[in-house]
Design an enzyme around this catalytic site. Structure first.
Site, mmCIF file in Angstrom:
data_model
loop_
_atom_site.group_PDB
_atom_site.id
_atom_site.type_symbol
_atom_site.label_atom_id
_atom_site.label_comp_id
_atom_site.label_asym_id
_atom_site.label_seq_id
_atom_site.Cartn_x
_atom_site.Cartn_y
_atom_site.Cartn_z
ATOM 1 N N SER A 1 -10.109 -0.208 6.513
ATOM 2 C CA SER A 1 -9.057 0.223 5.826
ATOM 3 C C SER A 1 -9.096 -0.813 5.455
ATOM 4 C CB SER A 1 -8.940 1.466 5.528
ATOM 5 O OG SER A 1 -9.000 2.864 4.882
ATOM 6 N N SER B 1 -9.858 2.089 2.418
ATOM 7 C CA SER B 1 -8.919 3.116 1.915
ATOM 8 C C SER B 1 -8.252 2.238 0.946
ATOM 9 C CB SER B 1 -8.081 3.915 2.502
ATOM 10 O OG SER B 1 -7.215 2.955 3.303
ATOM 11 N N LYS C 1 0.539 -1.278 -0.135
ATOM 12 C CA LYS C 1 -0.362 0.021 -0.198
ATOM 13 C C LYS C 1 0.890 1.083 -0.217
ATOM 14 C CE LYS C 1 -3.829 2.441 2.297
ATOM 15 N NZ LYS C 1 -4.830 1.514 3.760
#
Lengths: 497, 494
Positions: B184, B160, B80
């Site tokens: 997330s 997210s 990420k």
């Protein structure tokens, strides 16, 4: 105790003063990063990723900084809060990489304490206690440099993240002298404890000066805060100027605006920096990167045990146990180095003379404060740079003590010691300065003096007692100062009979 | 050879160790899959095929030399783009950090490389991890590999960690890192039919992870199944002296202690999570989950978490408050974007830089956070929210005196069509309604796939455990995984 008042056109005004002192904690590393803290390093060479607030960087408290702040708190008999917390003070400025300063607003590390001051050196017995509201620890900011480029400002982050103690006094001071004494005493304590070097010229100690004025008996007036004043003298000048300015404003029918001001050392005046209306909203909140700081009793006790004898205790001991005058005790404890020097002098003197410390301390303190300080003063040297060590001083005092030399010869020897760095015994030997206790030699010298001053002998015998000193002086002069003063007196008394 | 991209962490690691294939072969296969899929999915902000190959070559060389291999040896993963990676652009999907290349490596990513994993690239996300659909990324939104039956509309991969969820479910990475502040990891895992766990707050170091809300942010793995999650979490977790909130506890061997035998376990079903007008498919999958855990030997217990309804408003005070301060460092002074209009002073530079650098959702949260911390509002909002947070944590403490693990749906709906919720932030925030309470309490929680809804889109089930009891969460997740038999995959359209 202070009778300091401003004489205004409409009468007397009292001054109320509080100081917020920022003291840089003497540690190798910053408060929340491993970066070094050396003063005067090349710009941006003492900066870690944390200090530069790179993305994802996190603060980790430096235990040594916390320890030093706790020791400082204990040294002023303050409450140590076993549970404290770091808060973020949010504002934007180019010298503040995180966009917030990590400080302690709501739960400081150290609570109420007190510092005893002597505002007037000449009245060492008149003391006053100044309250300390709190001590908290916080990060310093970096520094902007405006002289590197015609249109841009540069940033030096060496100071960014350096650990500071903010020591907040109560508004207990009422004159520039008291504020000066408080600041000096605080600096003394910090240096004894070793938590701050107290070097105001290097910025490791600076004060925010809060001043207000009022009529006697009235409630507190509106205060102004003059930021970052960096010497004791400037703090006193700030108060002097600011108090008078406020009186002028008030007497002219004006109002004091709560504001932040700056002191200008060149003119000795203060000027407005920003008023309360455009004060920042700092949006303090607990720093979520840090857990509350929890101290156990053992840690606090370890801090307490590590404290040296502090100036007040030392001063008391010098006066009561060593029999020093209050003035000498005050002078000799005013900084840790002087006290250390003195104590070594006393210990060594006692050993050399085979006496107790209390037997030699008074003479040692008088010699140090009058003879050595005076001589060093003339040379423009500090005690720490003295070519005469405490051990050499003790040797000199021992020579006086055992009658090898007289007090006046000791002055000459001291001058030669300062000059050459040689040991006093060697100087006395080389220069033949040994005191004579040979009664035959003394009698011969006395006889000669009396013979050449027969008229004065008559006057003396006629009742002019004051002439005795004259005969002593002449005899000593004849013996190049080496006559044992006690014996000289004795012989003279006998012969003049 | 069968397509190596069908393999997850355990299978790759074991295959490489046995010599069934080389790590370089695996990395090559995944690199190709990434290159093929990314133009359509936009899951990566940058790809790093060389990093994956170099890590793989190191593993192959170590194996050839007879050295012992790490727990993630030869496994290519996606990272990420919230984790700082040395020498590789790290953006948090924000224009303000575009072009920023850190010269340091986050603790979590470094641990993964130490375990033998390689990096296929930096995965897209909602900007500064603020969002539930990946639509707030400055690099364009990720498109979910999943489509509803008979519908080609682009759907949200969740957020997210939407790049992570899309990449894992499209099988172009073996697994991916995620971060979870209010859901997330879990919500995108649910949207894409994969597993993801947010461990207890403090398990994974936050050092080197771009901060959103420090008291909530926690990294975790997103993978194809529960076992892979356990293996990867073991590699990611561990005490880090550089993070003052890091847990100084040993990392249990979760993967080797996995068991779906739940005899003697009590599962709590919180009544407050059964919302009025709940999607019937979501309600049914929850009932399925209850039946599966019961089948695995657990006792089902009704519980109450009375402050649940305050969780979302509490979260949307605390998280923006912390964010408003955490994001102050993006000021154009030292790194990242600097917008310096002609004749601009410092304040002008701040304003121009931050106006140009931050997206709308980030600005909204900075403004909310600044507001709730302001003088005069602080007590009414921030202090009050902290009190409620304490009450929410207490709800869980009390519940965990009666039960061992709590089962809820992960999200109130399956993946929605992109654009459908972006006009109304409040509706978007509701995505986190089930995941936020566990975040506020710092508890371990995971999402596992439960099945498909009537449109053929995945639904997830959500397990919340006691502090430090990742094992209980993983075991219950495994029990569901084995009984749900979830085998659906997105049909390849890219």
């Amino acid at each position: 105790m202070s009778s300091y008042r401003i004489q205004g056109a409409t009468g007397e005004w009292e001054v109320v003063i509080g100081l917020e002192v920022h003291a840089q904690i003497s540690t190798q590393a910053k408060l929340f990063s491993g970066a070094a803290t050396a003063f005067g390093a090349e710009p941006n060479t003492q900066v870690s990723l944390v200090d530069a607030a790179m993305p994802g960087m996190l603060p980790v408290p430096n235990a040594e900084c916390i320890r030093q702040a706790v020791r400082t708190g204990l040294a002023i008999n303050a409450v140590i809060n076993p549970w404290s917390r770091f808060d973020r003070k949010n504002y934007f400025y180019a010298d503040l990489p995180q966009g917030y300063q990590i400080s302690q607003l709501y739960h400081p590390l150290v609570g109420e304490g007190a510092i005893e001051i002597v505002a007037d050196d000449k009245k060492p017995d008149e003391t006053k206690v100044i309250g300390v509201e709190r001590i908290h620890v916080e990060q310093d900011a970096g520094k902007l440099m405006h002289d590197q480029h015609p249109t841009m400002s540069y940033v030096d982050l060496n100071r960014s993240g350096v650990a500071l103690m903010e020591i907040v006094s109560r508004p207990d001071m009422t004159s520039p002298a008291e504020a000066g004494a408080y600041l000096t005493k605080l600096r003394t304590i910090l240096r004894y404890v070793g938590s701050c070097d107290g070097n105001m010229d290097q910025g490791s100690m600076r004060a925010d000066v809060n001043v207000s004025v009022r009529r006697a008996g009235e409630p507190l007036g509106t205060r102004t805060e003059t930021k970052n004043v960096n010497s004791v003298r400037f703090v006193m000048a700030t108060i002097e100027y600011e108090a008078n300015r406020q009186v002028d404003v008030l007497e002219a029918g004006g109002k004091i605006v709560q504001e932040t001001r700056l002191f200008d050392p060149d003119t000795g005046t203060t000027r407005s920096m920003r008023s309360k209306e455009d004060a920042h909203d700092y949006r303090y909140f607990p720093d979520p990167d840090l857990l509350p700081l929890v101290l156990d009793a053992a840690f606090i006790e370890e801090c307490r045990a590590s404290l040296p004898e502090l100036p007040d205790a030392k001063r008391l001991r010098y006066a009561t146990e060593l029999g020093l005058s209050a003035y000498n005790a005050g002078v000799l404890t005013a900084d840790a180095e002087t006290a250390r020097w003195f104590e070594r002098l006393v210990t060594k003197s006692a050993a050399l003379q085979g006496k107790s410390e209390s037997d030699v301390a008074r003479a040692a303190s008088n010699w140090l404060t009058s003879e050595l300080f005076g001589a060093l003063n003339k040379l423009g040297k500090a005690l720490l740079d003295s070519p005469v060590t405490p051990d050499a001083g003790a040797e000199l005092l021992a020579l006086v003590g055992d009658g090898t030399i007289s007090g006046s010869i000791a002055k000459q020897v001291l001058e030669k010691m300062l000059d050459t760095g040689d040991a006093p015994g060697a100087i006395v030997e080389r220069e033949g300065l040994k005191q004579t206790s040979d009664t035959g030699a003394i009698e011969a010298a006395v006889d000669a003096v009396l013979a050449t001053n027969a008229d004065k002998v008559d006057q003396y015998r006629g009742g002019k007692d004051a002439l005795f000193g004259f005969f002593v002086g002449q005899t000593m002069k004849a013996m190049q100062g080496k006559g044992n003063p006690g014996l000289v007196n004795q012989v003279l008394k006998a012969k003049l009979g | 050879m069968t397509d190596l991209t069908n393999l997850g962490i355990a299978a790759i690691r074991d295959g490489v160790a046995k010599g069934d294939f080389t790590a370089v072969e695996v990395a090559t296969a995944f690199n190709a899959a990434v290159a093929e899929a990314n133009p359509a999915l936009n899951a990566f902000i940058v790809t790093t095929p060389d990093h994956a190959l170099a890590a793989a070559a190191t593993v192959d060389a170590a194996r050839a030399a007879g050295q012992s291999l790490g727990a993630m040896a030869g496994v290519p993963i996606g990272m990420k783009d919230l984790f700082a990676t040395q020498g590789v652009q790290t953006t948090a999907a924000s224009h303000i950090l575009e072009g920023f290349v850190p010269h340091y490596e986050s603790t979590v990513s470094q641990r993964l490389w130490n375990a033998g994993a390689g990096m296929l690239g930096k995965l897209n996300l909602d900007q500064f991890a603020m969002g539930s659909s990946n639509e707030t990324s400055a690099f364009g939104n990720v498109i979910s590999p999943w489509r509803a039956a008979g519908d080609t509309a682009a759907r949200a991969p969740g957020g997210s960690s939407g790049g992570s969820s899309a990449a894992v479910s499209a099988r172009i990475v073996a697994a991916a890192t995620g971060t979870d502040t209010g859901g997330s990891i879990r919500q995108p895992a649910a949207f894409t039919g994969i597993s993801g766990i947010k461990p207890t707050y403090g398990r994974c170091s936050r050092w080197g992870v771009v901060a959103f809300a420090s008291s909530l942010d926690q990294a975790g793995p997103m993978a194809r199944d529960v076992t892979d999650c356990a293996i990867m979490l073991e590699a990611m977790a561990g005490f880090d002296p550089k993070d003052a909130t890091s847990l100084d506890l040993p990392v249990p061997a979760w993967s080797s202690a996995l068991s779906d035998n739940l005899q003697g376990l009590k599962v709590g079903i919180p009544r407050e999570y059964r919302l009025d007008g709940m999607d019937p498919d979501v309600a049914k999958s929850w009932d399925d989950g209850i039946a599966w855990l019961s089948d695995a030997g657990a006792e089902v217990v009704d519980i109450s978490l009375p402050h649940t309804k305050y969780a979302l408003p509490t979260y949307y005070i605390i998280a923006p408050a912390e964010a408003s301060s955490n994001l102050a460092r993006y000021d154009g002074v030292r790194y990242g974007l600097r917008d310096l209009p002609d004749g601009a002073g410092l304040q002008d530079m701040y304003a121009a830089t931050r106006a140009a650098g931050f997206g709308a959702e980030v600005k909204r949260r900075i403004m909310i956070g600044t507001y709730v911390l302001s003088a005069g509002f602080y007590d009414a909002y921030y202090t009050q929210a902290q009190k409620v947070r304490t009450l929410i944590a207490r709800d869980f403490e009390q519940a965990f005196q009666r039960v061992d693990v709590i089962l809820t749906p992960t999200a109130p709906t399956s993946a929605f069509v992109l654009g459908q919720k972006s006009a109304d932030p409040l509706e978007m925030y509701l995505n986190d309604v089930f995941s936020v309470p566990a975040s506020l309490a710092g508890l371990p929680a995971m999402s596992v796939p439960a099945g498909l809804d009537r449109s053929g889109l995945p639904l997830g089930l959500h397990l919340i455990g006691r502090p430090f009891d990742e094992q209980g969460v993983l075991n219950a997740g495994l029990a569901i995984e084995r009984r749900a038999g979830f085998a659906a995959r997105p049909e390849k359209w890219w």
